[in-house]
Design a protein around this motif. Structure first.
Motif, PDB file in Angstrom:
ATOM      1  N   ALA A 263       0.868  -1.183   0.000  1.00 55.20           N
ATOM      2  CA  ALA A 263       0.000   0.000   0.000  1.00 55.20           C
ATOM      3  C   ALA A 263       0.903   1.230   0.000  1.00 55.20           C
ATOM      4  CB  ALA A 263      -0.913  -0.008   1.219  1.00 55.20           C
ATOM      5  N   PHE A 264       0.300   2.416  -0.167  1.00 51.12           N
ATOM      6  CA  PHE A 264       1.064   3.664  -0.268  1.00 51.12           C
ATOM      7  C   PHE A 264       0.517   4.706   0.693  1.00 51.12           C
ATOM      8  CE2 PHE A 264       1.443   1.504  -4.309  1.00 51.12           C
ATOM      9  CZ  PHE A 264       2.773   1.688  -4.665  1.00 51.12           C
ATOM     10  N   HIS A 265       1.427   5.519   1.232  1.00 52.81           N
ATOM     11  CA  HIS A 265       1.037   6.630   2.098  1.00 52.81           C
ATOM     12  C   HIS A 265       1.778   7.884   1.639  1.00 52.81           C
ATOM     13  CE1 HIS A 265      -0.128   8.910   5.627  1.00 52.81           C
ATOM     14  NE2 HIS A 265       1.146   9.111   5.955  1.00 52.81           N
ATOM     15  N   GLU A 266       1.059   8.960   1.394  1.00 52.36           N
ATOM     16  CA  GLU A 266       1.639  10.202   0.880  1.00 52.36           C
ATOM     17  C   GLU A 266       2.469  10.901   1.955  1.00 52.36           C
ATOM     18  OE1 GLU A 266       3.035  12.326  -1.589  1.00 52.36           O
ATOM     19  OE2 GLU A 266       1.270  11.379  -2.505  1.00 52.36           O
TER      20      GLU A 266
ATOM     21  N   GLU B  24      -1.535  12.307  11.984  1.00 52.70           N
ATOM     22  CA  GLU B  24      -1.198  11.542  10.785  1.00 52.70           C
ATOM     23  C   GLU B  24      -1.446  10.051  10.985  1.00 52.70           C
ATOM     24  OE1 GLU B  24       2.528  10.729   7.663  1.00 52.70           O
ATOM     25  OE2 GLU B  24       2.785  12.142   9.329  1.00 52.70           O
TER      26      GLU B  24
ATOM     27  N   LEU C 201       4.167  -1.085   3.355  1.00 56.21           N
ATOM     28  CA  LEU C 201       3.735   0.279   3.059  1.00 56.21           C
ATOM     29  C   LEU C 201       4.920   1.044   2.468  1.00 56.21           C
ATOM     30  CD1 LEU C 201       1.270   2.221   3.409  1.00 56.21           C
ATOM     31  CD2 LEU C 201       2.341   2.985   5.538  1.00 56.21           C
TER      32      LEU C 201
ATOM     33  N   ALA D 195      -5.253   4.149   7.684  1.00 52.01           N
ATOM     34  CA  ALA D 195      -6.255   4.001   6.619  1.00 52.01           C
ATOM     35  C   ALA D 195      -5.582   3.582   5.314  1.00 52.01           C
ATOM     36  CB  ALA D 195      -7.011   5.313   6.433  1.00 52.01           C
ATOM     37  N   ASP D 196      -4.411   4.143   5.034  1.00 48.66           N
ATOM     38  CA  ASP D 196      -3.694   3.786   3.812  1.00 48.66           C
ATOM     39  C   ASP D 196      -3.127   2.371   3.894  1.00 48.66           C
ATOM     40  OD1 ASP D 196      -4.195   6.219   2.597  1.00 48.66           O
ATOM     41  OD2 ASP D 196      -2.327   7.133   3.306  1.00 48.66           O
ATOM     42  N   LEU D 197      -2.621   1.988   5.048  1.00 49.00           N
ATOM     43  CA  LEU D 197      -2.063   0.641   5.214  1.00 49.00           C
ATOM     44  C   LEU D 197      -3.135  -0.429   5.041  1.00 49.00           C
ATOM     45  CD1 LEU D 197       0.322  -1.230   6.000  1.00 49.00           C
ATOM     46  CD2 LEU D 197      -0.366  -0.889   8.401  1.00 49.00           C
TER      47      LEU D 197
ATOM     48  N   ARG E 224       5.681   7.471   0.582  1.00 43.97           N
ATOM     49  CA  ARG E 224       6.126   8.239  -0.582  1.00 43.97           C
ATOM     50  C   ARG E 224       7.212   9.238  -0.217  1.00 43.97           C
ATOM     51  NH1 ARG E 224       5.063   6.171  -5.583  1.00 43.97           N
ATOM     52  NH2 ARG E 224       2.832   5.860  -5.956  1.00 43.97           N
TER      53      ARG E 224
ATOM     54  N   ARG F 218      -4.497   8.614   9.168  1.00 43.73           N
ATOM     55  CA  ARG F 218      -4.350   8.543   7.715  1.00 43.73           C
ATOM     56  C   ARG F 218      -3.393   7.426   7.316  1.00 43.73           C
ATOM     57  NH1 ARG F 218      -4.623  13.942   9.093  1.00 43.73           N
ATOM     58  NH2 ARG F 218      -2.342  14.247   9.139  1.00 43.73           N
ATOM     59  N   LEU F 219      -2.328   7.250   8.081  1.00 42.19           N
ATOM     60  CA  LEU F 219      -1.379   6.187   7.787  1.00 42.19           C
ATOM     61  C   LEU F 219      -2.054   4.827   7.901  1.00 42.19           C
ATOM     62  CD1 LEU F 219       2.299   6.067   8.888  1.00 42.19           C
ATOM     63  CD2 LEU F 219       0.872   4.054   9.208  1.00 42.19           C
TER      64      LEU F 219
END
Length: 250
Positions: free
Chosen positions: A141-144, A154, A168, A160-162, A171, A157-158
């Protein structure tokens, strides 16, 4: 000489976790993935207290031992000071997020190794340029990037992205892997870093060959067992450290 029994003030289960985590720090240094005293590896302490272990801030990875690790609670409070009574707040933000959100997250590894950062900055992330990459891709997965990870907000959000992934790509920042134990998290990181290194070398020669979709589909199915490779590889890695005379178990 390695300590074979737990100190009086801790359980055998915690001591074993400390041994594994200290070994992981030494192995990260051995493979050249460390970044001076920065980045972090953490492990959940077995038991009901929601405590986890992280590196003593200011120590190089090749200095870390089982007894030097700092034990903290989910709010970052020091439970056992280890070597320094100090942890990196950015490390706490990232690792506490995963440990708090995923009960099965026994270990979390986060690195800034150059090839991993390079791939995290590629628009398409990890490309299917090697068998190793194809085994990793279904887990990613990716985290901006949001800046140095000091803002506790944060964490949501981390996580949720994971999602339910075990790898992970942060970015423009680095790599992160999650495992049920240290060995599993390490094997994810080993495969990921190998795939990133191959990608950087391949793209230096040109665009690279793209495998057929059928091969991608087959390897994605086979990738479901990637974490289990740690059951074989982790004991072998510990034997490697012992042959080298490492004092990680002190």
């Amino acid at each position: 000489m390695a300590r074979t029994t737990a100190p009086q003030h801790m359980t055998d289960a915690e001591w074993q976790t400390r041994l594994d985590l200290a070994a992981a720090y030494r192995l990260v240094a051995l493979y050249g993935w460390d970044d001076l005293v920065f980045t972090h590896l953490s492990a959940r302490v077995p038991g009901p207290d929601h405590h986890f272990l992280i590196n003593p801030y200011g120590w190089l990875f090749d200095e870390i031992t089982a007894s030097s690790l700092v034990k903290v609670d989910e709010d970052g409070g020091i439970v056992d000071p280890g070597a320094t009574n100090n942890v990196n707040p950015a490390g706490f933000t990232i690792h506490s997020a995963v440990h708090m959100a995923r009960e099965t997250a026994g270990a979390v590894l986060h690195l800034h190794a150059a090839d991993g950062v390079a791939v995290s900055a590629h628009p398409e992330g990890l490309l299917p340029l090697s068998q190793t990459a194809m085994l990793c891709r279904p887990h990613i997965a990716f985290h901006e990037y949001e800046g140095v990870a000091l803002d506790l907000a944060e964490r949501e959000r981390l996580i949720a992205d994971l999602g339910n992934h075990d790898i992970l790509l942060l970015r423009n920042h680095g790599t992160l892997t999650v495992g049920r134990n240290v060995g599993e998290a390490f094997i994810y990181m080993y495969f990921l870093m190998k795939a990133c290194q191959i990608q950087v070398k391949t793209l230096a020669m040109g665009p690279g060959h793209q495998p057929p979709q059928a091969a991608l589909n087959t390897t994605a199915e086979q990738a479901k067992g990637l974490g289990a490779a740690g059951k074989l590889a982790w004991p072998a890695l510990l034997r490697k450290l012992e042959r080298m005379g490492s004092d990680y178990a002190q």
